[in-house]
Design a protein around this motif. Structure first.
Motif, mmCIF file in Angstrom:
data_model
loop_
_atom_site.group_PDB
_atom_site.id
_atom_site.type_symbol
_atom_site.label_atom_id
_atom_site.label_comp_id
_atom_site.label_asym_id
_atom_site.label_seq_id
_atom_site.Cartn_x
_atom_site.Cartn_y
_atom_site.Cartn_z
ATOM 1 N N MET A 56 0.836 -1.205 0.000
ATOM 2 C CA MET A 56 0.000 0.000 0.000
ATOM 3 C C MET A 56 0.867 1.250 0.000
ATOM 4 S SD MET A 56 -3.323 -0.645 -0.096
ATOM 5 C CE MET A 56 -4.216 0.641 0.782
ATOM 6 N N GLU A 57 1.974 1.209 0.713
ATOM 7 C CA GLU A 57 2.898 2.343 0.705
ATOM 8 C C GLU A 57 3.487 2.533 -0.685
ATOM 9 O OE1 GLU A 57 4.407 1.915 5.368
ATOM 10 O OE2 GLU A 57 5.575 1.042 3.731
ATOM 11 N N GLU A 58 3.909 1.449 -1.303
ATOM 12 C CA GLU A 58 4.498 1.535 -2.651
ATOM 13 C C GLU A 58 3.483 2.040 -3.662
ATOM 14 O OE1 GLU A 58 7.180 -1.235 -5.705
ATOM 15 O OE2 GLU A 58 6.545 -2.029 -3.757
ATOM 16 N N ALA A 59 2.212 1.694 -3.428
ATOM 17 C CA ALA A 59 1.146 2.137 -4.326
ATOM 18 C C ALA A 59 0.726 3.578 -4.062
ATOM 19 C CB ALA A 59 -0.069 1.217 -4.185
ATOM 20 N N GLY A 60 1.268 4.208 -3.015
ATOM 21 C CA GLY A 60 0.906 5.583 -2.679
ATOM 22 C C GLY A 60 -0.456 5.696 -2.036
ATOM 23 N N CYS A 61 -0.885 4.650 -1.313
ATOM 24 C CA CYS A 61 -2.239 4.600 -0.755
ATOM 25 C C CYS A 61 -2.250 4.344 0.749
ATOM 26 C CB CYS A 61 -3.041 3.493 -1.446
ATOM 27 S SG CYS A 61 -3.214 3.683 -3.221
ATOM 28 N N ALA A 62 -1.182 4.716 1.436
ATOM 29 C CA ALA A 62 -1.044 4.309 2.834
ATOM 30 C C ALA A 62 -1.330 5.417 3.840
ATOM 31 C CB ALA A 62 0.365 3.767 3.068
ATOM 32 N N GLU A 63 -1.595 6.634 3.387
ATOM 33 C CA GLU A 63 -1.694 7.763 4.321
ATOM 34 C C GLU A 63 -2.821 7.574 5.328
ATOM 35 O OE1 GLU A 63 -2.258 12.644 4.306
ATOM 36 O OE2 GLU A 63 -1.960 11.558 2.416
ATOM 37 N N ARG A 64 -4.028 7.287 4.850
ATOM 38 C CA ARG A 64 -5.164 7.124 5.771
ATOM 39 C C ARG A 64 -5.014 5.854 6.600
ATOM 40 N NH1 ARG A 64 -10.964 5.736 5.813
ATOM 41 N NH2 ARG A 64 -10.718 4.599 3.857
ATOM 42 N N MET A 65 -4.473 4.816 6.002
ATOM 43 C CA MET A 65 -4.245 3.556 6.709
ATOM 44 C C MET A 65 -3.350 3.764 7.928
ATOM 45 S SD MET A 65 -2.452 0.115 5.189
ATOM 46 C CE MET A 65 -0.888 0.997 5.019
ATOM 47 N N HIS A 66 -2.261 4.524 7.752
ATOM 48 C CA HIS A 66 -1.361 4.779 8.872
ATOM 49 C C HIS A 66 -1.991 5.716 9.899
ATOM 50 C CE1 HIS A 66 2.034 2.473 7.630
ATOM 51 N NE2 HIS A 66 2.213 3.123 6.497
ATOM 52 N N ALA A 67 -2.841 6.635 9.444
ATOM 53 C CA ALA A 67 -3.463 7.592 10.361
ATOM 54 C C ALA A 67 -4.559 6.942 11.197
ATOM 55 C CB ALA A 67 -4.029 8.770 9.574
ATOM 56 N N GLU A 68 -5.305 6.008 10.605
ATOM 57 C CA GLU A 68 -6.484 5.463 11.269
ATOM 58 C C GLU A 68 -6.337 4.020 11.722
ATOM 59 O OE1 GLU A 68 -9.953 6.103 8.880
ATOM 60 O OE2 GLU A 68 -9.472 8.228 8.500
ATOM 61 N N GLY A 69 -5.328 3.299 11.209
ATOM 62 C CA GLY A 69 -5.144 1.902 11.581
ATOM 63 C C GLY A 69 -4.583 1.754 12.986
ATOM 64 N N TYR A 70 -4.753 0.563 13.552
ATOM 65 C CA TYR A 70 -4.281 0.266 14.897
ATOM 66 C C TYR A 70 -3.228 -0.828 14.827
ATOM 67 C CZ TYR A 70 -8.319 2.885 16.583
ATOM 68 O OH TYR A 70 -9.235 3.877 16.833
ATOM 69 N N SER A 71 -2.052 -0.527 15.351
ATOM 70 C CA SER A 71 -0.976 -1.508 15.381
ATOM 71 C C SER A 71 -1.178 -2.450 16.563
ATOM 72 C CB SER A 71 0.374 -0.788 15.508
ATOM 73 O OG SER A 71 1.434 -1.720 15.473
ATOM 74 N N HIS A 72 -1.145 -3.760 16.290
ATOM 75 C CA HIS A 72 -1.316 -4.763 17.329
ATOM 76 C C HIS A 72 -0.043 -5.583 17.467
ATOM 77 C CE1 HIS A 72 -5.982 -5.107 17.830
ATOM 78 N NE2 HIS A 72 -5.535 -3.878 17.974
ATOM 79 N N ASP A 73 0.465 -5.653 18.673
ATOM 80 C CA ASP A 73 1.698 -6.390 18.949
ATOM 81 C C ASP A 73 1.449 -7.795 19.464
ATOM 82 O OD1 ASP A 73 3.523 -4.377 18.210
ATOM 83 O OD2 ASP A 73 3.259 -3.368 20.129
ATOM 84 N N GLY A 74 0.196 -8.214 19.536
ATOM 85 C CA GLY A 74 -0.097 -9.550 20.031
ATOM 86 C C GLY A 74 -1.554 -9.906 19.864
ATOM 87 N N ALA A 75 -1.893 -11.139 20.240
ATOM 88 C CA ALA A 75 -3.274 -11.613 20.223
ATOM 89 C C ALA A 75 -3.453 -12.562 21.401
ATOM 90 C CB ALA A 75 -3.605 -12.312 18.911
ATOM 91 N N LEU A 76 -4.698 -12.699 21.848
ATOM 92 C CA LEU A 76 -5.025 -13.536 22.998
ATOM 93 C C LEU A 76 -5.726 -14.803 22.544
ATOM 94 C CD1 LEU A 76 -6.351 -10.605 25.180
ATOM 95 C CD2 LEU A 76 -4.246 -11.880 25.611
ATOM 96 N N ILE A 77 -5.429 -15.909 23.210
ATOM 97 C CA ILE A 77 -6.072 -17.188 22.939
ATOM 98 C C ILE A 77 -6.636 -17.705 24.252
ATOM 99 C CG2 ILE A 77 -5.750 -19.567 22.164
ATOM 100 C CD1 ILE A 77 -3.489 -18.596 20.386
ATOM 101 N N SER A 78 -7.911 -18.086 24.241
ATOM 102 C CA SER A 78 -8.530 -18.589 25.465
ATOM 103 C C SER A 78 -9.089 -19.985 25.243
ATOM 104 C CB SER A 78 -9.649 -17.647 25.933
ATOM 105 O OG SER A 78 -10.790 -17.744 25.098
ATOM 106 N N TYR A 79 -9.166 -20.730 26.328
ATOM 107 C CA TYR A 79 -9.877 -22.012 26.349
ATOM 108 C C TYR A 79 -10.495 -22.152 27.728
ATOM 109 C CZ TYR A 79 -5.332 -23.611 28.247
ATOM 110 O OH TYR A 79 -4.168 -23.750 28.970
#
Length: 389
Positions: A56-79
């Protein structure tokens, strides 16, 4: 009409390929059987691997994605009421980005329109002709008017039910498929997410997933019968069932509200080989489907686009056919690894109708091994954030 690359399908894969080619000065035309509004109305996953982010960055389409997206460093697993975290940052140094597929598609449409890209909507009767020659062309109709595109190459980005895969003769094409004996009932609600990271839940009542789009838009799923329909589930029934499948601490914190979208998706694993026939190339769902567990659908389509875009760029800029000749082999090597991960993750979390007591014990043992073993967590994290292209 003449173009260098005819792209069948105006979803995110076709749009991304078209925009990337445009950046390198390579002409394309997109044919889409629906309207733009219809395409943007599809509700899909929103977990983006860094490979897709870079495209998306190479395509020149990443500005809104970086402004509004949420970076996640992990995920939870339950049982049951047990829960543990897979730390992406610790194991890979790489996050995933939470940004809806609809928004990715919107950004790509806006970029193509701004660049004056040619997109034909509501096309019908698409026929791929002479793909196994050096003069391929595409026939189609718009509003009853017959049209023709002459091109150098055809990219089939038209999904599982499109015409592109069917254009490859059965004598050449081989298909592999697994149908899962359940579906996912998904609800979109204007409520805050129950957790700032995704929760994948294994429970005796079946799988559940707590996901999000932003701070006030949540996406939740529960495993359901293939015979169910969304109308069978009231909002109240959905929320009560979700609460039964996630740990009590999270169930007590869950904010419920009216659903603004409710749908059931069947689960399948599917791959067709090869992904190239002559000058026709398959991308994304036209060539492969993964269960949504682990969110590999859009991301695997993006890896196809990466290989095809670079192959076409090498052809037009350097006169080399090496990338074109190696496209199917490279794409499929990564596709099968994504298929393996999605199949494994689905097997880990869902209840199957034919599971015996032994199978259930093995499933819990697998979860507890993952919880306690650093190497297993690292392997899962590497697959979740995305294997290298």
């Amino acid at each position: 009409m003449k173009t260098q690359v005819a792209i069948i399908g105006g979803g995110p894969a076709g749009l991304l390929l078209s925009q990337l080619l445009h950046v390198r000065g390579i002409d394309s035309v997109i044919l889409e059987r629906k309207t733009r509004d219809y395409v943007l109305g599809r509700i899909r996953a929103g977990v983006l691997e860094q490979g897709l982010v870079r495209l998306m960055e190479e395509a020149g389409c990443a500005e809104r994605m970086h402004a509004e997206g949420y970076s996640h460093d992990g995920a939870l697993i339950s049982y049951g009421d047990e829960m543990f975290r897979i730390d992406f940052a610790e194991h890979t140094g790489t996050p995933v980005l939470i940004y809806g597929q609809t928004e990715v598609t919107r950004d790509l449409y806006d970029a193509r329109e701004k660049a004056g890209g040619k997109i034909e909507f509501e096309v019908e009767d698409v026929e791929i002709r002479d793909a196994d020659t050096d003069q391929p062309h595409v026939l189609y109709t718009v509003g009853g008017e017959a049209r023709r595109i002459e091109c150098d190459f055809i990219a089939g980005c038209d999904g599982f039910h499109g015409v592109s895969r069917q254009a490859i003769p059965l004598s050449v094409r081989r298909e592999y498929e697994k149908i899962y004996p359940f579906g996912w009932l998904g609800v979109l609600s204007e409520t805050p997410p129950v957790n700032h990271e995704l929760i994948y839940a294994n429970s005796e009542r079946g799988f559940a997933l707590c996901s999000m789009r932003n701070e006030n838009l949540s996406r939740y799923y529960i495993q359901c019968s293939l015979s169910d329909s969304p109308a069978d589930w009231t909002d109240e029934a959905f929320w009560e069932e979700l609460k039964r499948r996630i740990p009590k601490a999270q169930a007590d914190q869950l904010v419920t509200g009216p659903s603004i979208e409710k749908s059931i998706a069947p689960l399948r694993s599917f791959v067709t080989e090869p992904m190239r026939w002559g000058r026709l190339f398959l991308c994304g769902d036209a060539a492969h489907i993964v269960p949504p567990t682990g969110a590999k659908g859009l991301n695997t389509a993006a890896s196809d686009v990466h290989y095809l875009y670079n192959a076409l760029r090498d052809y037009y800029e350097n006169g080399s056919e090496t990338g074109i000749d190696g496209y199917s082999q490279k794409a499929l090597a990564r596709v099968w690894k994504a298929e393996r991960f999605s199949w494994w993750f689905s097997s880990l979390l869902h209840r199957y109708p034919d599971q015996a007591a032994f199978d259930l014990k093995m499933q819990i043992a697998d979860l507890e091994f993952l919880r306690s073993n650093t190497a297993a967590q690292k392997a899962m994290a590497e697959n979740y954030v995305g294997l290298p292209y």
